[in-house]
Scaffold this motif. Sequence first.
Motif, PDB file in Angstrom:
ATOM      1  N   GLY A  83       0.863  -1.178   0.000  1.00 36.25           N
ATOM      2  CA  GLY A  83       0.000   0.000   0.000  1.00 36.25           C
ATOM      3  C   GLY A  83       0.896   1.223   0.000  1.00 36.25           C
ATOM      4  O   GLY A  83       2.092   1.124   0.282  1.00 36.25           O
ATOM      5  N   GLY A  84       0.339   2.356  -0.308  1.00 38.59           N
ATOM      6  CA  GLY A  84       1.132   3.579  -0.332  1.00 38.59           C
ATOM      7  C   GLY A  84       1.585   3.985   1.062  1.00 38.59           C
ATOM      8  O   GLY A  84       1.098   3.450   2.067  1.00 38.59           O
ATOM      9  N   ILE A  85       2.506   4.913   1.125  1.00 36.88           N
ATOM     10  CA  ILE A  85       2.999   5.428   2.405  1.00 36.88           C
ATOM     11  C   ILE A  85       1.812   5.978   3.209  1.00 36.88           C
ATOM     12  O   ILE A  85       0.963   6.682   2.677  1.00 36.88           O
ATOM     13  N   GLY A  86       1.730   5.585   4.486  1.00 39.78           N
ATOM     14  CA  GLY A  86       0.651   6.058   5.345  1.00 39.78           C
ATOM     15  C   GLY A  86      -0.676   5.340   5.167  1.00 39.78           C
ATOM     16  O   GLY A  86      -1.694   5.766   5.714  1.00 39.78           O
ATOM     17  N   SER A  87      -0.679   4.228   4.423  1.00 39.41           N
ATOM     18  CA  SER A  87      -1.952   3.526   4.156  1.00 39.41           C
ATOM     19  C   SER A  87      -2.412   2.657   5.322  1.00 39.41           C
ATOM     20  O   SER A  87      -3.596   2.355   5.458  1.00 39.41           O
ATOM     21  N   GLY A  88      -1.463   2.215   6.176  1.00 41.02           N
ATOM     22  CA  GLY A  88      -1.819   1.353   7.296  1.00 41.02           C
ATOM     23  C   GLY A  88      -1.371  -0.088   7.125  1.00 41.02           C
ATOM     24  O   GLY A  88      -1.801  -0.979   7.848  1.00 41.02           O
ATOM     25  N   LYS A  89      -0.459  -0.324   6.173  1.00 42.46           N
ATOM     26  CA  LYS A  89      -0.014  -1.713   5.924  1.00 42.46           C
ATOM     27  C   LYS A  89       0.728  -2.297   7.117  1.00 42.46           C
ATOM     28  O   LYS A  89       0.643  -3.511   7.360  1.00 42.46           O
ATOM     29  N   SER A  90       1.421  -1.483   7.885  1.00 42.64           N
ATOM     30  CA  SER A  90       2.129  -1.993   9.069  1.00 42.64           C
ATOM     31  C   SER A  90       1.141  -2.466  10.132  1.00 42.64           C
ATOM     32  O   SER A  90       1.395  -3.453  10.827  1.00 42.64           O
ATOM     33  N   SER A  91       0.006  -1.780  10.243  1.00 42.97           N
ATOM     34  CA  SER A  91      -1.028  -2.222  11.186  1.00 42.97           C
ATOM     35  C   SER A  91      -1.613  -3.554  10.741  1.00 42.97           C
ATOM     36  O   SER A  91      -1.843  -4.448  11.557  1.00 42.97           O
TER      37      SER A  91
END
Length: 195
Positions: free
Chosen positions: A12-20
């Motif tokens: 996902g793009g930067i800041g999309s929430g993929k780390s969550s």
Amino acid sequence: MMRNNLKIAITGGIGSGKSSVSKFIKQRGFNVISCDDIYRELLQKEYFLKELAKLFGVRVVSNGKLNRKYLSEIVFSDSEKLELLNRFTHPAIMRECFARMKDELNFCEIPLLFESGYQNLFDNVIVVLRDRAARITAIKERDGLQHQEICKRIESQFNYDIADFAKYYVIHNDCGLIDLQRQTLQILDEITIKK
């Protein structure tokens, strides 16, 4: 029955929430590999820093550490320099990512999956989408970057707003963490269910 060594990318793009999303999957006990973590580890290695200094000049390394701000200024204001950075870093990161896979279901969080063309190396992809304004707010809070810097980074990435993700799993991160977790676990169930 679900086969072993299944490889699912999370992007996902930067800041999309993929780390969550990755965190929710990891909490369920699955092998989750973070390409950002691998990159941070590579930046501790002398050979890697030497190569970066060779590519971008000695100022990019200061006291044996990467000068992130300086490198960011270079690559996010010159698309050719960004391409040069990606050509060097992506293969090294992906080699390590695949080396860490186990004979089980593997998830790999890869920020620049589509930019680097690695999506075809995976059995499927989870794409995390989020409204641009919400992404900008999240990045400001997380990284303390200025609006203009954030927009430069977003514009240097794959355009998630116009792409067709019909063949992938898609998560819309627009209703908060509880809903993000619900969507993630629903997809996880779809992936892990015995056919």
